[in-house]
Every structure is written in C-alpha cells, then in structure tokens.
Design an enzyme around this catalytic site. Structure first.
Site, PDB file in Angstrom:
ATOM      1  N   HIS A  41      -3.068   4.127   2.983  1.00  0.00           N
ATOM      2  CA  HIS A  41      -1.815   3.559   3.119  1.00  0.00           C
ATOM      3  C   HIS A  41      -1.556   2.562   4.199  1.00  0.00           C
ATOM      4  O   HIS A  41      -1.132   1.614   4.059  1.00  0.00           O
ATOM      5  CB  HIS A  41      -0.639   4.839   3.669  1.00  0.00           C
ATOM      6  CG  HIS A  41       0.620   4.406   3.751  1.00  0.00           C
ATOM      7  ND1 HIS A  41       1.380   4.479   2.599  1.00  0.00           N
ATOM      8  CD2 HIS A  41       1.122   4.229   4.626  1.00  0.00           C
ATOM      9  CE1 HIS A  41       2.729   4.254   3.083  1.00  0.00           C
ATOM     10  NE2 HIS A  41       2.590   3.971   4.077  1.00  0.00           N
ATOM     11  N   GLU A  42      -2.015   2.986   5.312  1.00  0.00           N
ATOM     12  CA  GLU A  42      -1.812   1.985   6.515  1.00  0.00           C
ATOM     13  C   GLU A  42      -2.653   0.758   6.292  1.00  0.00           C
ATOM     14  O   GLU A  42      -2.022  -0.505   6.882  1.00  0.00           O
ATOM     15  CB  GLU A  42      -2.366   2.568   7.882  1.00  0.00           C
ATOM     16  CG  GLU A  42      -1.504   4.022   8.214  1.00  0.00           C
ATOM     17  CD  GLU A  42       0.202   3.754   8.382  1.00  0.00           C
ATOM     18  OE1 GLU A  42       0.504   2.448   8.301  1.00  0.00           O
ATOM     19  OE2 GLU A  42       0.803   4.712   8.177  1.00  0.00           O
ATOM     20  N   HIS A  90      -0.662  -1.797   4.330  1.00  0.00           N
ATOM     21  CA  HIS A  90       0.223  -2.394   5.128  1.00  0.00           C
ATOM     22  C   HIS A  90      -0.453  -3.672   5.948  1.00  0.00           C
ATOM     23  O   HIS A  90      -0.188  -4.606   6.044  1.00  0.00           O
ATOM     24  CB  HIS A  90       1.141  -1.655   6.119  1.00  0.00           C
ATOM     25  CG  HIS A  90       1.955  -0.570   5.748  1.00  0.00           C
ATOM     26  ND1 HIS A  90       2.801  -0.951   4.834  1.00  0.00           N
ATOM     27  CD2 HIS A  90       2.144   0.631   5.851  1.00  0.00           C
ATOM     28  CE1 HIS A  90       3.609   0.003   4.408  1.00  0.00           C
ATOM     29  NE2 HIS A  90       3.214   0.927   5.072  1.00  0.00           N
TER      30      HIS A  90
END
Length: 381
Positions: A34-35, A38
């Site tokens: 997820h990170e 980003h």
C-alpha cells in the site's frame, strides 16, 4: 528465542511462531505494498518523500537514502505511512501558511501540497490501487499454478422445508441466472446467495430445456469457515455433487490467469461493497467485522493449513484494506480524494479551517470504528 520463551511461559512459543509471525507477515506485506503505491506514484510525479515507515511509534531500524528519504521500521506494526515533503503529519495533513513559508524554494517545488490537483489525486489513489493489484496478482498466480475446480450449477438435492423447496426448485434443475446475474458454475450460485440473506432473489432455471422462473429468499445460517471463523451467510438449501454437477478442473494460460485474477478481485470488491451497504442499514451481523485480533487468529489458522492459504489471506486482506482506504472519510485516502473532488468542483483550494474541521470529524469517526472492531475482537464476538 521461541524455545526459550516456551520453556519460561507454556504456550508462548506456539503463539509466537503459530500466530504472531504469520500475523506480522500478512500485515507487513499488505502495508508495504500500500505505502509503496503511494511512494512510487509520488516519485513519478516529482514529489519529494521525507519518510517511508512500516509501523508507527519509535524507530527500531532505519537508514537514509541518497535522495533524502528515511526508510524506517517502527515498533508498532499496525500500519505505515509515507511522509511527503511539506506534510505536517503522517496523515498528509495540509500545512498552514507558516509551515509553507518555512519551506525553502527547492522544498516548495517538490512539496506534496504545492502540486497540481491531479498529481495529488494520483498519488493518493495509488495506495489502494496497489492493494488491488497485489490481490489480483496473487489470485492470478493461484489460478495459473493450481487451476480451478468447478461444479456445473445443477441441483442434486433440495433440503426439505428450505427456501429452494418453497420456491419449487427441483433436483436436476440448472441455474441460469440469479437476480439478473448470469450463473456459470455452482460457485457462482454460492457467491450470489451467501451475501443476500433476507433478499428475495429472482431465479431463472433450466428444467429439461424449459425456462423456469421463481423467487427464493435466502435464510440466515451460521457456518464455520476453513480458517475457523463463524460467519452468518444466506442459504437457499440446494447442494450439488460430482455425479450431477460434473466436477471439472479448469486450467489457465498465463493471460487467462491474469484475467481470472482481475475478475476475482472485482468480485470481492463488489461483494464487499454489498456487505457494507447492508451493514449500514443493519442487515449484517456486526461480528463479521474484526480487527487485529481476528486477523491474527485467521493468519495463524491459515499458516497451519499451508503457505498457499497464508498467501491467499494476504490477497483477501489486501483487497479489503484497499476498499477500506477508499471510504470517503479523512484521514483515509478516500477522504483526501473527496476533498480533492470538492476542490476541483469549486476550482479553488478548500479553506484551511474547513479542511481542519473535516479532518477532526473524520479522525473521530476512524477512532470510533477502530474501537468498535477492537471491542468486537476482545469482548462482543
């Protein structure tokens, strides 16, 4: 270490290896992906990154890369964050005028909140999108390696007194569609019916070449999953078997496996959205929602069943985290996107006092939800 702990406190070693390690593995993979979504999107958009953290709280390991990003692992592994240049917190809260004035000219150029709206939106959406990609990739790999066993949607038995019997469904009938959704396997029947307890479903059947239309309302039934969870699902009371349903093994080429993985991910997203709508109006059991304790228990049980089960849990949790993060509540990613949409419609930045008020309310909602799932985990369910 685990052997020493087990000798001191009985059961600690089993808990460490059987539950804690699988839980941390599952969570770290999902959070990292997820990170990283980003991070990669932000870097591609020319945004500077101050920190990439797995976990919250005190740093237990880290190093600073040549580009200035601090890569760190923190003590509390229940999440993570990417802190961009100009962020005043780990939630990418917008800086005030004083914070912006404190930035150098170079920092202003690469700061997150000085970027065009589309760059900010892409960077925020990339996190949940990466979770969906991970889920689709795992499912595709499973399909490519193991294939898929399916039964044709033909009824072998109808349970007496069941909704199916009341609807006139008979052994030998083949499902064509349910509630307008085409049915191709018995698994399709199960997927549609299990999430629709209490909803009248229009069913189209093939009976000896003749089309039969009827309506059945699934009844609620408690079932035990392979991971030991008790769930309440909808059932209409039909079963199949190899003699009638003709069990087949579907083999996938790499391209077909990718397509099937994407379809499976889309199906999970759709069913989760359906569950959330029913939950909001009180038509789903609140015990279906769990937090870290429930996830840890599932991870331990999945590890006991084999690594492929643990990997599939990673995929399911990844898709779930992606969906949760798109809920339009700050400080979740969906909340950021909601504010960006408002900014695009207004064609000007949202006033800081409005943004701050929305963030405060959103944070209270998120904290209340976290408390709710913890209460479910520990006391209520």
């Amino acid at each position: 270490m685990a052997d020493i702990a087990a000798a001191i406190v009985p059961g600690v070693g089993n808990f460490f290896l059987g539950t804690l390690v699988p839980f941390v593995f599952v969570l770290l993979v999902v959070v990292f992906v997820h990170e990283m979504g980003h991070y990669l999107a932000g870097r591609l958009c020319g945004i500077g990154v101050q920190a990439f953290s797995i976990g919250f709280g005190p740093e237990i390991w880290g190093y600073t890369a040549k580009n200035g990003t601090r890569w760190r692992i923190a003590a509390i592994p229940l999440g993570g964050y990417v802190k961009f240049v100009g962020d005043v917190s780990a939630t990418s809260a917008a800086p005030g005028e004083e914070d912006l004035e404190a930035l150098t000219e170079e920092e202003r150029r690469i700061a997150f909140h000085t970027q065009p709206l589309w760059k900010r939106a892409v960077t925020v959406f990339a996190g949940p999108f990466a979770n969906f990609v991970l889920g689709a990739a795992v499912f595709a790999a499973m399909f490519a390696i193991y294939g898929q066993y399916v039964y044709q949607p033909t009824v072998a038995e109808v349970r007496p007194g069941s909704p199916a019997e009341q609807a006139g469904i008979q052994p030998g009938d083949t499902f064509v569609s349910i509630d307008g959704v085409k049915v191709e396997s018995f698994a399709d029947v199960q997927r549609i019916v299990t999430g629709r307890a209490g909803d009248p479903l229009e069913i189209v059947l093939d009976r000896n070449g003749q089309e039969i239309r009827t309506v059945a309302t699934p009844e609620v039934s408690e079932q035990q999953t392979a991971l030991g969870q008790t769930v309440k699902i909808g059932l209409i009371g039909v079963v199949t078997n190899e003699a009638v349903g003709k069990r087949d093994r579907i083999e996938y080429s790499p391209v077909q496996a990718v397509v099937a993985g994407i379809q499976e991910t889309g199906s999970i997203i759709a069913r989760t959205g359906q569950f959330m709508k029913r939950f909001v109006v009180g038509r789903e059991d609140r015990c279906q929602l769990g937090g870290p304790v429930k996830i840890a228990d599932m991870a331990g049980r999945a590890a006991d069943l084999g690594f492929e089960w643990l990997v599939q849990l990673v995929a399911l949790l990844s898709v779930g985290i992606g969906i949760l993060n798109l809920v339009p509540i700050p400080p979740l990613d969906g909340g950021h996107l909601m504010l960006y949409a408002a900014e695009a419609i207004a064609r000007r930045p949202i006033p800081p006092q409005v943004t701050e008020a929305v963030y405060r309310v959103g944070m209270l909602i998120v904290l209340a939800f976290m408390g709710f799932v913890f209460w479910n985990d520990l006391f209520a369910c």
